[in-house]
Design an enzyme around this catalytic site. Structure first.
Site, PDB file in Angstrom:
ATOM      1  N   SER A 138      34.264  32.125  21.682  1.00  0.00           N
ATOM      2  CA  SER A 138      34.407  33.551  21.980  1.00  0.00           C
ATOM      3  C   SER A 138      34.879  34.414  20.820  1.00  0.00           C
ATOM      4  CB  SER A 138      35.349  33.731  23.170  1.00  0.00           C
ATOM      5  OG  SER A 138      36.607  33.152  22.887  1.00  0.00           O
TER       6      SER A 138
ATOM      7  N   LYS B   1      33.930  40.765  22.289  1.00  0.00           N
ATOM      8  CA  LYS B   1      34.422  42.005  22.895  1.00  0.00           C
ATOM      9  C   LYS B   1      33.662  43.250  22.431  1.00  0.00           C
ATOM     10  CE  LYS B   1      38.348  40.933  25.340  1.00  0.00           C
ATOM     11  NZ  LYS B   1      38.700  39.612  24.858  1.00  0.00           N
TER      12      LYS B   1
HETATM   13  C1  LIG Z   1      39.237  38.626  25.411  1.00  0.00           C
HETATM   14  C2  LIG Z   1      38.971  37.276  24.921  1.00  0.00           C
HETATM   15  C3  LIG Z   1      38.823  36.213  25.806  1.00  0.00           C
HETATM   16  C4  LIG Z   1      38.958  36.369  27.305  1.00  0.00           C
HETATM   17  O1  LIG Z   1      37.952  37.204  27.829  1.00  0.00           O
HETATM   18  P1  LIG Z   1      38.025  37.793  29.303  1.00  0.00           P
HETATM   19  O2  LIG Z   1      36.823  38.616  29.442  1.00  0.00           O
HETATM   20  O3  LIG Z   1      39.298  38.566  29.439  1.00  0.00           O
HETATM   21  O4  LIG Z   1      38.053  36.611  30.219  1.00  0.00           O
HETATM   22  C5  LIG Z   1      38.516  34.975  25.285  1.00  0.00           C
HETATM   23  N1  LIG Z   1      38.388  34.783  23.950  1.00  0.00           N
HETATM   24  C6  LIG Z   1      38.536  35.770  23.063  1.00  0.00           C
HETATM   25  C7  LIG Z   1      38.373  35.479  21.610  1.00  0.00           C
HETATM   26  C8  LIG Z   1      38.821  37.057  23.519  1.00  0.00           C
HETATM   27  O5  LIG Z   1      38.968  38.048  22.632  1.00  0.00           O
END
Ligand SMILES: *Cc1c(COP(=O)(O)O)cnc(C)c1O
Length: 324
Positions: A309, A58
């Site tokens: 992510s 993010k």
């Molecule tokens: C925000 C987030 C997501 C989802 O991302 P989007 O762009 O809303 O699809 C997935 N994994 C983590 C760790 C996140 O912080």
């Protein structure tokens, strides 16, 4: 005040974001695991955004958006609503760019995420995610204070920033056959798709959602955005109700498939990451791997990219996942 531009992002925006982020975001490592390869009968590559600044991808989208504020916007500051990682990303980006930040967070957000957001110097306002409308609260606060609202996924600058991770991935690992990406509101997936279309057109990109909330899968099948009640899942970063007006058309046009993963599969993946790969991953961050392992896509014999992510998880909660 909201960010004005609602022009759909293109690959050029992802490339421009990569320049803006150079020296600001980490170029996260790509890890391998023989155990994972053997388990799936494939060659797996793990892009570790859990090792990104603030512990999730993010930061890329947030910094890319804030870096494009006008002087007047900078002075009034930024407002964001988020279950956690977007909040930390906005808070750190605001500090780096020297502007005030106000974050609207669910009152049941992980304590570690709330504390980290405050530590980065942002002001935090809480709400009940099952009964109150965070967007309405945020819009009112933004209006009252003249702050600029940066949404967590549905903005071109945010989508473009998120796409820089996949761009690095394609640079570091050529010839990927598949890329699995988790999906909440679809910012990371949409950005990844723009990067793939331009830099790895052979790569099939698959979105992975929690089984408790497959609104994205339903939307792609229906041909329009399907809204669902807030899903109850341990993947707190993907507890979104719908894809965005900007993320949906990109996903509809470019995603090869959408699959789901159960909470049980996420816990199993967290244990695998801890035990075999020695990395801390949050439940949402394990969606892509769980989707590749248990989803309906046959990846045997392929070169498979897994987007991890994020890694922000309360340690007591994390310990329970590992111990159960
Ligand atoms: C925000 C987030 C997501 C989802 O991302 P989007 O762009 O809303 O699809 C997935 N994994 C983590 C760790 C996140 O912080």
């Amino acid at each position: 005040m909201t960010l004005p531009s609602l022009t759909p992002p293109t690959f050029d925006d992802v490339a421009a974001a990569a320049h803006r982020l150079h020296g600001m975001a980490h170029r996260t490592p790509v890890l391998r695991s023989t155990s994972a390869d053997e388990m799936l009968g494939a060659q797996l590559f793990f892009k570790c955004e859990n090792l990104q600044r603030t512990g999730a991808f993010k930061f890329r989208g947030a910094f890319n958006a804030l870096a494009q504020f006008t002087d007047e916007q900078r002075e009034r500051g930024v407002l964001a609503f988020s279950a956690g990682n977007h909040a930390q990303a906005i808070a750190l980006s605001a500090r780096l760019l020297d502007m005030p930040a106000l974050i609207v967070m669910p009152e049941d957000a992980p304590a570690s995420k709330m504390a980290a957001t405050r530590e980065y110097g942002a002001q935090v306002v809480t709400y009940n995610r099952y009964t109150e409308d965070r967007e309405a609260i945020s819009r009112r606060l933004a209006l009252e204070r003249g702050m600029t609202l940066v949404p967590p996924f549905d903005h071109p600058h945010v989508i473009a920033g998120q796409g820089t991770s996949a761009l690095e991935f394609f640079e570091d690992v050529p010839d990927l056959d598949y890329l699995f990406v988790c999906v909440g509101g679809g910012g990371l997936l949409a950005g990844s798709l723009l990067a793939a279309e331009a830099r790895a057109p052979q790569c099939r990109v698959v979105g992975v959602e929690p089984a408790a909330g497959n609104d994205g899968q339903q939307s792609v099948r229906a041909g329009h955005v399907v809204r669902i009640p807030t899903p109850h899942t341990i993947a707190d970063g993907a507890q979104t109700q719908a894809l965005g007006d900007l993320t949906f058309p990109i996903i509809q046009r470019l995603a090869d498939d959408m699959v789901t993963a159960t909470d049980e599969a996420l816990v199993e993946a967290l244990r695998f990451f801890a035990e075999r790969m020695k990395i801390v991953v949050e439940p949402t961050g394990a969606l892509a791997f769980a989707g590749a392992r248990h989803g309906t896509v046959d990846v045997r014999g392929a070169r498979v990219g897994i987007m991890i992510s994020g890694g922000n998880v309360d340690l007591s909660r994390y310990a329970r996942f590992l111990a159960d």
